[in-house]
Design a protein around this motif. Structure first.
Motif, PDB file in Angstrom:
ATOM      1  N   GLN A 241       0.921  -1.160  -0.037  1.00  0.00           N
ATOM      2  CA  GLN A 241      -0.122   0.070  -0.214  1.00  0.00           C
ATOM      3  C   GLN A 241       0.844   1.328   0.044  1.00  0.00           C
ATOM      4  OE1 GLN A 241      -2.572  -0.517   3.442  1.00  0.00           O
ATOM      5  NE2 GLN A 241      -4.012  -1.538   2.320  1.00  0.00           N
ATOM      6  N   LEU A 242       1.902   1.119   0.848  1.00  0.00           N
ATOM      7  CA  LEU A 242       2.738   2.416   0.718  1.00  0.00           C
ATOM      8  C   LEU A 242       3.485   2.567  -0.482  1.00  0.00           C
ATOM      9  CD1 LEU A 242       4.199   4.562   2.602  1.00  0.00           C
ATOM     10  CD2 LEU A 242       6.037   2.783   3.085  1.00  0.00           C
ATOM     11  N   ASP A 243       3.866   1.562  -1.310  1.00  0.00           N
ATOM     12  CA  ASP A 243       4.616   1.680  -2.852  1.00  0.00           C
ATOM     13  C   ASP A 243       3.389   2.177  -3.733  1.00  0.00           C
ATOM     14  OD1 ASP A 243       6.875   0.673  -1.842  1.00  0.00           O
ATOM     15  OD2 ASP A 243       6.574  -1.475  -2.488  1.00  0.00           O
ATOM     16  N   GLU A 244       2.264   2.043  -3.598  1.00  0.00           N
ATOM     17  CA  GLU A 244       1.219   2.329  -4.051  1.00  0.00           C
ATOM     18  C   GLU A 244       0.722   3.847  -4.162  1.00  0.00           C
ATOM     19  OE1 GLU A 244      -2.274  -0.139  -3.456  1.00  0.00           O
ATOM     20  OE2 GLU A 244      -1.768  -1.688  -4.658  1.00  0.00           O
ATOM     21  N   ILE A 245       0.743   4.169  -2.739  1.00  0.00           N
ATOM     22  CA  ILE A 245       0.774   5.828  -2.273  1.00  0.00           C
ATOM     23  C   ILE A 245       1.830   6.238  -2.853  1.00  0.00           C
ATOM     24  CG2 ILE A 245       0.851   7.303  -0.363  1.00  0.00           C
ATOM     25  CD1 ILE A 245      -0.786   4.875   1.192  1.00  0.00           C
ATOM     26  N   LYS A 246       3.132   5.836  -2.880  1.00  0.00           N
ATOM     27  CA  LYS A 246       4.247   6.672  -3.326  1.00  0.00           C
ATOM     28  C   LYS A 246       4.133   6.852  -4.760  1.00  0.00           C
ATOM     29  CE  LYS A 246       7.785   5.434   0.278  1.00  0.00           C
ATOM     30  NZ  LYS A 246       8.887   4.899   0.359  1.00  0.00           N
ATOM     31  N   GLU A 247       3.719   5.857  -5.569  1.00  0.00           N
ATOM     32  CA  GLU A 247       3.413   5.726  -6.975  1.00  0.00           C
ATOM     33  C   GLU A 247       2.440   6.819  -7.473  1.00  0.00           C
ATOM     34  OE1 GLU A 247       4.040   5.161 -11.010  1.00  0.00           O
ATOM     35  OE2 GLU A 247       5.483   4.720  -9.322  1.00  0.00           O
TER      36      GLU A 247
END
Length: 303
Positions: free
Chosen positions: A211-217
Motif C-alpha cells: 500500500q505504501l508503494d502504491e501511495i508513493k507511485e
C-alpha cells in the motif's frame, strides 16, 4: 492505620505451614496488594528475578512512605493468605457467574459468592477489599480462566446442588496458589500474545508495504501530472503573449500606414492647391509648406 483485619482462623494445611500475618489492617492489605502488583507486573521482574529479590522489592515498595513496619516474611505470609483466600473467592464467583441466573445483578452474584465461600470455607470472606483491587488484573483473569478450564461445571445450576458441593476448594493446591505458577501462566499468555502480534505484524507488513508503494507511485504520478500541466500552461501563456505582441505590432503598422496615407493625401492636396485667390500671407504659407514637402521627399528618396 485503619480497621484491623484478623487473619482467617483456619489451620494451615500447606506443606510449610506458613505463619499468618498478625493484625494486618485494611490499609496494610491494600498497600501490600499494590506493592505486589507494581513489582509482579513488571515484565523483567516477573521473568528474570529470583524469589528473594522479588520479595525484597515488594518489601521496599511497601515501606516507601514509612507508614508501616513489616518484615519480608510477614509480608510474604500475609500475601500467601490473601492470594489463597482470594483465589477461592474467585472460584466461587466464577461458579456463580457460570450459572447465569436470570435477574441476578452483579451485586447479587458477589453476595452469592460470599455465601458459597462461607459454606465451603466455614468462615466469612474477609478480603473483599483486596479482591476489588485484584479482580480485573491480568493475573487474576488468567487464574479464573484456569479455574474454569479445570472445574468444567455445567452452565445451569442443578436444583439439588448446594453451595457446599458446587465447587472444590482445595487448600493444599500449591500449584494454583503459588506465585511461580501464576508467573508461568502470565508468561505463557504474554508469550502467546507476543507470537500472535508478531504473526499479525508479519501478515500486515507486506500489505502495508504494498500500500505504501502504491501511495508513493500515486504521489509520483500526480507530481508528474502537475509538472506537465504547469509546463503546458506556461507554453500556452508564452504563445498567447507572442500572438498578442504580433497583433499589437500589426495594429501599429496598420495605423502608421493609415497615417502615412492620410499625410500623403494632405500633402498632395496642398501641392495641388490653387493660390490665385489667396492673399500674400496664404500664398507664402503654401509656398513654404511645398518647399518642406519637397525637401523631405528629396531626402527620403536620395537615401
Amino acid at each position: 492505620m485503619g480497621q484491623s483485619i484478623p487473619p482467617i482462623a483456619k489451620k494451615s494445611t500447606t506443606k510449610r505451614g506458613r505463619q499468618r500475618g498478625i493484625n494486618f489492617t485494611i490499609d496494610e492489605d491494600i498497600k501490600l496488594v499494590s506493592a505486589w502488583l507494581n513489582v509482579s507486573l513488571d515484565a523483567v521482574t516477573s521473568t528474570d528475578k529470583k524469589h528473594t529479590t522479588f520479595w525484597e522489592r515488594i518489601w521496599s515498595t511497601f515501606h516507601n512512605d514509612k507508614k508501616f513496619n513489616r518484615t519480608k516474611d510477614s509480608l510474604n505470609s500475609r500475601w500467601s493468605t490473601i492470594q489463597k483466600e482470594t483465589n477461592k473467592f474467585c472460584g466461587c464467583l466464577a461458579q456463580i457467574e457460570n450459572w447465569n441466573e436470570s435477574g441476578k445483578t452483579e451485586h447479587d452474584k458477589i453476595e452469592d459468592a460470599k455465601t458459597m465461600y462461607q459454606v465451603n470455607c466455614k468462615n466469612a470472606f474477609q478480603l473483599e477489599h483486596c479482591w476489588r483491587i485484584l479482580r480485573n488484573e491480568a493475573k487474576w483473569l488468567v487464574l479464573r480462566d484456569s479455574l474454569k478450564a479445570r472445574t468444567r461445571q455445567p452452565a445451569t445450576r442443578p436444583a439439588t446442588q448446594s453451595f457446599a458441593s458446587s465447587i472444590n476448594v482445595d487448600e493444599d493446591n500449591e500449584e494454583m496458589n503459588s506465585d511461580e505458577t501464576l508467573e508461568r501462566l502470565i508468561g505463557k499468555k504474554a508469550e502467546n500474545e507476543k507470537l500472535k502480534k508478531r504473526k499479525n505484524c508479519d501478515d500486515v507488513i507486506p500489505t502495508l508495504s504494498s500500500q505504501l508503494d502504491e501511495i508513493k507511485e500515486e504521489k509520483r504520478r500526480m507530481h508528474e501530472e502537475k509538472k506537465e500541466s504547469m509546463r503546458i500552461a506556461l507554453e500556452e501563456r508564452r504563445e498567447a503573449m507572442r500572438i498578442a505582441s504580433e497583433e499589437r505590432r500589426e495594429l501599429i503598422r496598420i495605423k502608421e500606414e493609415k497615417n502615412e496615407v492620410e499625410k500623403r493625401k494632405m500633402e498632395d492636396e496642398l501641392m495641388m492647391k490653387d493660390t490665385r485667390t489667396m492673399n500674400p500671407e496664404q500664398k507664402e504659407y503654401i509656398r513654404l509648406r511645398r518647399l518642406e514637402i519637397l525637401e523631405r521627399l528629396r531626402s527620403k528618396y536620395a537615401s
